[in-house]
Design a protein around this motif. Structure first.
Motif, PDB file in Angstrom:
ATOM      1  N   SER A   1      -6.677  -3.763   0.217  1.00 54.00           N
ATOM      2  CA  SER A   1      -5.753  -4.613  -0.541  1.00 54.00           C
ATOM      3  C   SER A   1      -6.263  -6.061  -0.563  1.00 54.00           C
ATOM      4  O   SER A   1      -6.288  -6.706  -1.606  1.00 54.00           O
TER       5      SER A   1
ATOM      6  N   VAL B   1      -5.538   0.832  -4.029  1.00 55.96           N
ATOM      7  CA  VAL B   1      -5.641   0.285  -2.669  1.00 55.96           C
ATOM      8  C   VAL B   1      -4.725   1.093  -1.760  1.00 55.96           C
ATOM      9  O   VAL B   1      -3.578   1.360  -2.076  1.00 55.96           O
ATOM     10  N   LYS B   2      -5.319   1.507  -0.618  1.00 57.14           N
ATOM     11  CA  LYS B   2      -4.571   2.402   0.267  1.00 57.14           C
ATOM     12  C   LYS B   2      -4.314   1.793   1.637  1.00 57.14           C
ATOM     13  O   LYS B   2      -3.571   2.356   2.430  1.00 57.14           O
ATOM     14  N   ASN B   3      -4.999   0.700   1.910  1.00 54.95           N
ATOM     15  CA  ASN B   3      -4.760   0.064   3.217  1.00 54.95           C
ATOM     16  C   ASN B   3      -4.913  -1.448   3.091  1.00 54.95           C
ATOM     17  O   ASN B   3      -5.331  -1.962   2.049  1.00 54.95           O
TER      18      ASN B   3
ATOM     19  N   ASN C   1       0.839  -1.213   0.000  1.00 53.66           N
ATOM     20  CA  ASN C   1       0.000   0.000   0.000  1.00 53.66           C
ATOM     21  C   ASN C   1       0.866   1.252   0.000  1.00 53.66           C
ATOM     22  O   ASN C   1       1.877   1.272   0.689  1.00 53.66           O
ATOM     23  N   PRO C   2       0.401   2.275  -0.723  1.00 56.89           N
ATOM     24  CA  PRO C   2      -0.689   2.270  -1.704  1.00 56.89           C
ATOM     25  C   PRO C   2      -0.218   1.724  -3.056  1.00 56.89           C
ATOM     26  O   PRO C   2       0.957   1.834  -3.380  1.00 56.89           O
TER      27      PRO C   2
END
Lengths: 201, 316
Positions: free
Chosen positions: A103, A97-99, A78-79
């Motif tokens: 994810s 996807v950031k977390n 991430n990200p």
């Protein structure tokens, strides 16, 4: 839907979408096999362009700045920007996807629960995304850097109409993917540019 | 001597036959002095460090095997299957167009476009090729999305289902046989031949009948027992695609030989090559450009016993 113009013995098939197994794709195949005239674009180029890891490898070899990519069976840092790589892939569809939770959810979705691999591009926290439609190498922007890259993309893949997704990191521009043009998302300026550019019968 | 890689994925490793076949490849490559590496999709960047790559995973232009093939080509690494072979063989429309262009004998074949899926057009196809007929979605493999239709209604129903996956379909004359010939060809040379005996419950080599999977029986066949016309037709079909490794499927009926399809990435794990012990080493040699091993056994030089006038060599 596609249009064909013949210029200097070359059949130019103009379509917003040359995706695998579409009528436009088969028009290219059929013309290539018949061998009457040279065909533009080539079926090999359109396949390459719409498959993210292949498009980026070719673009990088042509000197176009790209986002580095990896293939994974599910783990995504991430990200990241995530694309699918399977029979149902469409490079127009991507996920950011950031977390960890996103994810896990996205990788489960794009890999069909681990059946297929995915392609991800790791990005820093401070990235921006910019989408441009490219018509015969021309693009509606004042940004000279993007104009140059758009022209290089056209010179590399020779596809009349194409959409390019760029990622901007600290004022630097990187190619993330190439995909079919979505006509409903074109701006007025882009539509006007197509009208000026297209050589329709 | 060089670095020889085999690209695999989790589906490739799903049966003990496949695993044994891969281990045999490793042992043969190593006995020929090569370093051997298995490569999985997440190791795709390592392809550029190899001297040759053999793809052993289901091929299709939209999946990871095509990416592996293109990465190899773009980095100057010799690869089987090459991307052009994948592009042609994985797509029945493309493949049959190449066969037609090269005058390869096929069962009567028509293409149905999405925009032509109308009762009058279907009726026209039925009048031309008869019933029952075989309907194929272009990216069929292992007999999936290949169906026999007995009536116009069934034709319409199956066509509508397949047209959700492709804008064009193949409709083909049904040729009934007890077995298919499978001829393995590498770079224009026959390297093995076998029969796929069709299960009595179905018309194709793999099927799901009443919820149960049924598979063909494989019988390796000595070269001198294969009719000459089967060999020449198979070579003509393979040459119409390229210079890679192909498994050509043919049917013999009423004195005629028809090509059913040309497969890239042909199966080699079910005794197809039982009477052809050099098949694996020939593949490794071809990929690694190893002239010492290349077609060294006089008995296996099939091209020498075949009338070259009967073999097309006009590659597209």
């Amino acid at each position: 839907m596609s249009h064909t113009t013949i210029k200097d013995g070359i059949d130019c098939v103009i379509s917003k979408d040359y995706f695998y197994k579409t009528e436009s794709y088969y028009k290219l195949i059929s013309k290539e096999i018949s061998g009457k005239n040279k065909v533009f674009p080539s079926s090999n180029d359109v396949l390459d362009a719409y498959i993210v890891p292949v498009a980026l490898t070719r673009a990088e070899l042509a000197g176009i700045p790209i986002l580095q990519w990896e293939i994974s069976s599910g783990d995504v840092p991430n990200p990241s920007i995530v694309y699918s790589v399977n029979y149902f892939s469409d490079p127009s569809t991507y996920y950011i996807v950031k977390n960890r939770e996103e994810s896990r959810k996205i990788s489960k979705h794009v890999t069909n629960c681990g059946k297929y691999p995915l392609c991800y591009q790791k990005v820093p926290e401070n990235f921006e995304i910019a989408n441009f439609s490219i018509f015969f190498g021309e693009v509606c922007t004042e940004n000279e850097n993007i104009k140059q890259i758009a022209n290089k993309i056209y010179q590399t893949f020779k596809i009349p109409l194409i959409n390019a997704l760029f990622v901007i990191i600290d004022d630097k521009i990187f190619l993330s993917s190439i995909s079919p043009v979505n006509v409903s998302k074109l701006s007025k300026e882009e539509k006007s540019m197509i009208e000026k550019t297209l050589l329709v019968d | 001597m060089g670095k020889f890689g085999v690209f695999v994925d989790r589906q490739t490793l799903s049966s003990s036959n496949q695993l044994q076949s891969l281990i045999r490849f490793r042992d043969i490559a190593e006995s020929m002095g090569h370093e051997f590496y298995f490569l999985f999709p997440n190791e795709i960047h390592k392809i550029k460090t190899l001297d040759g790559l053999f793809i052993r995973s289901k091929t299709d232009p939209m999946n990871i095997s095509y990416v592996a093939s293109r990465i190899a080509e773009l980095n100057g690494v010799k690869v089987i299957d090459d991307s052009k072979s994948i592009q042609i063989c994985a797509d029945k429309i493309n493949m049959y167009l190449h066969m037609i262009k090269n005058n390869v004998t096929l069962p009567k074949t028509k293409f149905l476009r999405k925009s032509e899926n109308k009762p009058e057009n279907l009726k026209g196809i039925v009048e031309e090729i008869g019933l029952p007929l075989i309907l194929k979605e272009p990216s069929t493999s292992f007999s999936m999305r290949v169906e026999k239709v007995n009536t116009l209604e069934e034709f319409s129903k199956v066509a509508s289902r397949f047209l959700r996956l492709s804008d064009v379909l193949v409709a083909q004359e049904f040729v009934e046989t007890r077995f298919d010939w499978r001829v393995g060809i590498l770079n224009g040379e026959v390297i093995y031949a076998c029969k796929y005996l069709i299960p009595k419950e179905t018309f194709k080599i793999h099927d799901c009948v009443d919820g149960h999977r049924v598979y063909c029986t494989v019988e390796s066949v000595m070269f001198d027992e294969v009719p000459n016309e089967v060999i020449t037709t198979a070579l003509k079909a393979a040459n119409a695609v390229g210079t890679g490794l192909y498994g050509v499927d043919l049917k013999e009926n009423a004195g005629n030989v028809y090509v059913i399809e040309v497969n890239d990435n042909p199966s080699l794990e079910t005794t197809e090559d039982e009477f052809y012990p050099e098949a694996y080493s020939k593949i490794v040699s071809y990929i690694m450009n190893d002239s010492r091993q290349k077609f060294s056994d006089g008995k296996m030089k099939f091209s020498e016993v075949i009338d070259p006038d009967g073999v097309a060599n006009d590659r597209n």
